[in-house]
Design a protein around this motif. Structure first.
Motif, PDB file in Angstrom:
ATOM      1  N   TRP A 106      34.889  39.928  42.235  1.00 41.55           N
ATOM      2  CA  TRP A 106      35.992  39.257  41.557  1.00 41.55           C
ATOM      3  C   TRP A 106      35.992  39.540  40.057  1.00 41.55           C
ATOM      4  O   TRP A 106      37.047  39.603  39.434  1.00 41.55           O
ATOM      5  CB  TRP A 106      35.982  37.749  41.837  1.00 41.55           C
ATOM      6  N   THR A 107      34.795  39.754  39.461  1.00 49.37           N
ATOM      7  CA  THR A 107      34.756  40.056  38.026  1.00 49.37           C
ATOM      8  C   THR A 107      35.363  41.429  37.762  1.00 49.37           C
ATOM      9  O   THR A 107      36.038  41.631  36.754  1.00 49.37           O
ATOM     10  CB  THR A 107      33.323  39.992  37.469  1.00 49.37           C
ATOM     11  N   ARG A 110      39.119  40.987  37.989  1.00 46.52           N
ATOM     12  CA  ARG A 110      39.657  40.417  36.750  1.00 46.52           C
ATOM     13  C   ARG A 110      39.808  41.496  35.682  1.00 46.52           C
ATOM     14  O   ARG A 110      40.822  41.578  35.002  1.00 46.52           O
ATOM     15  CB  ARG A 110      38.776  39.285  36.239  1.00 46.52           C
ATOM     16  N   GLU A 114      43.342  42.424  34.089  1.00 41.59           N
ATOM     17  CA  GLU A 114      43.603  42.091  32.688  1.00 41.59           C
ATOM     18  C   GLU A 114      43.596  43.306  31.767  1.00 41.59           C
ATOM     19  O   GLU A 114      44.430  43.406  30.876  1.00 41.59           O
ATOM     20  CB  GLU A 114      42.580  41.072  32.194  1.00 41.59           C
ATOM     21  N   GLY A 136      39.842  36.538  41.018  1.00 40.12           N
ATOM     22  CA  GLY A 136      40.012  37.429  39.866  1.00 40.12           C
ATOM     23  C   GLY A 136      41.267  37.156  39.061  1.00 40.12           C
ATOM     24  O   GLY A 136      41.534  37.835  38.070  1.00 40.12           O
ATOM     25  N   GLY A 137      42.068  36.165  39.491  1.00 37.94           N
ATOM     26  CA  GLY A 137      43.195  35.746  38.669  1.00 37.94           C
ATOM     27  C   GLY A 137      44.572  36.036  39.218  1.00 37.94           C
ATOM     28  O   GLY A 137      45.570  35.679  38.589  1.00 37.94           O
TER      29      GLY A 137
END
Length: 146
Positions: A106-107, A110, A114, A136-137
């Protein structure tokens, strides 16, 4: 140039590797132990030796893989499965994206969302799971067309 030796045992793998190291006509550039240190994403294990011939003025690097016979039999069986290539490619993509560890995917999602502006569908097609995308957004609406 690439070649493969198959061995009956790990002892024989070591004998072949030592023969390369001791041969004065060969300059060993690198030995990569993928039996223990770092198997490939698809689980492939071998000892890879990169070398060039001592009298080659261009120092053309060659590669030899030393594998166990059991590994070759397993790979042959896997290759007959239509999903083998897809699974192997997906795992290699995830490794390239630094996303193989499920707890950290998930990082990476992200970051890709982004910083690189990647769309949810693109990451889904690369092998990220819905959970990774949400954590992750990405919003539920971003996932409707995945």
């Amino acid at each position: 140039v690439r070649a493969m030796f198959s061995a009956q045992s790990i002892g024989q793998v070591a004998q072949i590797a030592n023969a390369f190291r001791q041969c004065e006509e060969i300059v060993v550039v690198r030995i990569k132990d993928r039996f223990v240190e770092k198997p490939s994403p698809g689980g492939w294990r071998d000892l890879m030796i990169n070398f060039y011939l001592a009298d080659d003025p261009n120092q053309h690097v060659c590669e030899v893989q030393i594998v166990s016979n059991k590994m070759l039999v397993a790979r042959k069986g896997l290759k007959e499965n239509a999903n083998y290539a897809r699974t192997r490619n997906a795992l290699e993509i995830l490794e390239k994206l630094d996303a193989r560890d499920p707890s950290k995917r998930w990082t990476r999602v992200r970051y890709l969302r982004e910083v690189e502006g990647r769309k949810a569908g693109e990451l889904w097609s690369l092998g990220f799971e819905i959970f990774d995308l949400l954590k992750g957004g990405y919003l539920q609406a971003d996932l409707e067309h995945v």
